[in-house]
Design a protein around this motif. Structure first.
Motif, short mmCIF file in Angstrom:
data_model
loop_
_atom_site.label_atom_id
_atom_site.label_comp_id
_atom_site.label_asym_id
_atom_site.label_seq_id
_atom_site.Cartn_x
_atom_site.Cartn_y
_atom_site.Cartn_z
N THR A 159 -6.98 1.37 1.80
CA THR A 159 -6.68 -0.11 2.61
C THR A 159 -5.63 0.22 3.72
O THR A 159 -5.85 -0.03 4.79
CB THR A 159 -5.80 -0.95 1.72
OG1 THR A 159 -6.54 -1.39 0.65
CG2 THR A 159 -5.51 -2.32 2.29
N ALA A 187 -5.43 0.98 -2.59
CA ALA A 187 -4.36 0.89 -1.53
C ALA A 187 -4.45 2.09 -0.49
O ALA A 187 -4.15 1.86 0.79
CB ALA A 187 -3.18 0.87 -2.25
N TYR A 205 -8.25 -6.79 -1.13
CA TYR A 205 -6.76 -6.60 -0.70
C TYR A 205 -6.46 -7.07 0.58
O TYR A 205 -5.57 -7.99 0.91
CB TYR A 205 -6.31 -5.01 -0.62
CG TYR A 205 -5.82 -4.45 -2.05
CD1 TYR A 205 -5.51 -5.43 -3.24
CD2 TYR A 205 -5.98 -3.06 -2.32
CE1 TYR A 205 -5.28 -4.69 -4.30
CE2 TYR A 205 -5.66 -2.57 -3.59
CZ TYR A 205 -5.35 -3.56 -4.67
OH TYR A 205 -5.04 -3.01 -5.81
N CYS A 211 0.83 -1.27 -0.10
CA CYS A 211 0.10 -0.01 -0.02
C CYS A 211 0.82 1.22 0.15
O CYS A 211 0.68 2.24 -1.00
CB CYS A 211 -0.89 -0.01 1.18
SG CYS A 211 -2.21 -1.14 1.22
#
Length: 370
Positions: free
Chosen positions: A53, A50, A241, A20
């Motif tokens: 995330t 990302a 993810y 990330c």
């Protein structure tokens, strides 16, 4: 700042942090590309989830420990954010100006001097809310949390889509459509109720379909507005993810039980965890490195070949990540550690003083009553 108990690192989540962090740097370095080009679009649909995330990982880990003392929790986590940021900004000031003169130690409190530290400000707000948020979420069952998340998502994205299609809606989505809060709660949910796919290939297929839909939506002016914020595709991207890496961690543990003597895997895990600890520092400093490279015309994306541009872009991102890692390792092990240690001692001193005064007051009251 002071760890009550040493907790083993989750290697797969550290690997996800590294990915990330790299993607966020790629997000910024790709900002110099043509925003209508296929390369820019292709990069955006991969790296944008990302970003969220990274925020969801806060919720994935932050709610695990009980919070008995709000003030202690706030001091530990908020100072744990402010101290590194201030030290990194000091480092950058000295690097650019070759002197400490003119540096304002309260520069971060007064405002974002670089432009990407909104994430840190958001984390501070999340940590302030977290003791109360934890009590609320712990009291909700699985269906209630899902309902809460869907409400966030529908109100935020749904109203934007209606507005973009000419249907006027006067409601503000700022409160219940907050991206940071949504993804922190989503991270909490994914930790407490991990999503299990019957076959691993299904989560990869879902991610691939989501990337295709994201790319197509990005080409539609009505759908592209708000697509990279709190949207359905960003939510699915974050879920994919975290699910992929959390399942990898579970399988990794099973293998480790059968391969206790596998020192190579253990060393690789230690390296991943060491780099994973540095991702916050890399994030703080990366934009400064990127700005320095841009100002000094280092690895400019001025080629007409898409392949050459992609190669330069990746090289630039790798360089920024690598330099950021070295700076983070240096500063975290010296200045950040020392300043945190000082603040920790000050906090311990105040805590002992308050305990002493509290005990003395209690004894005095007892004596007076007797």
């Amino acid at each position: 700042m002071k760890e009550e108990k040493k907790i083993s690192r989750n290697v797969s989540m550290d690997l996800l942090r590294i990915m990330c962090c790299f993607f966020i740097i790629l997000l910024h370095t790709s900002g110099h590309l043509n925003t209508s080009g296929h390369l820019w679009k292709g990069i955006q649909i991969i790296v944008r989830p990302a970003l969220w995330t990274f925020m969801a990982l806060t919720g994935y880990f932050a709610f695990r420990k009980p919070i008995d003392n709000c003030f202690k929790f706030w001091f530990k986590h908020i100072m744990g954010l402010i101290i590194p940021v201030t030290v990194y900004l000091l480092f950058y000031h000295i690097f650019i100006n070759k002197t400490i003169e003119g540096f304002d130690p309260f520069v971060f409190i007064k405002g974002d001097p670089i432009g990407h530290l909104w994430y840190v400000y958001a984390l501070i707000q999340i940590y302030i809310l977290l003791p109360f948020l934890k009590k609320m979420l712990d009291s909700l069952n699985k269906k209630q949390i899902i309902t809460l998340l869907i409400t966030f998502l529908v109100i935020s994205r749904g109203i934007k889509l209606l507005t973009n299609n000419g249907i006027k809606i006067g409601f503000s989505t700022d409160l219940i459509g907050n991206c940071n809060l949504f993804f922190v709660i989503l991270g909490y949910y994914l930790y407490k109720y991990p999503i299990q796919f019957k076959r691993k290939i299904n989560v990869y297929l879902l991610l691939a379909i989501n990337l295709i839909i994201s790319y197509l939506a990005l080409g539609n002016p009505k759908l592209s507005i708000g697509l990279f914020e709190l949207s359905f595709v960003m939510t699915i991207g974050v879920i994919c993810y975290i699910t992929i890496f959390s399942q990898w961690h579970k399988n990794g543990n099973e293998k480790e039980k059968n391969e206790n003597n596998n020192k190579i895997k253990k060393e690789i895990g230690n390296i991943i965890s060491f780099i994973g600890k540095r991702t916050f520092g890399i994030y703080i400093i990366h934009m400064s490195i990127f700005q320095y490279m841009t100002q000094n015309s280092i690895l400019l994306l001025n080629s007409e070949s898409v392949i050459e541009v992609a190669g330069i872009l990746m090289l630039k991102t790798i360089m920024i990540f690598g330099i950021g890692f070295l700076i983070s390792t240096l500063l975290d092990g010296t200045l950040v550690f020392i300043v945190k240690w000082i603040f920790n001692k000050i906090y311990d001193l105040f805590e002992k003083l308050f305990k002493f005064l509290n005990q003395k007051l209690h004894l005095d009251l007892k004596c007076n009553i007797e």
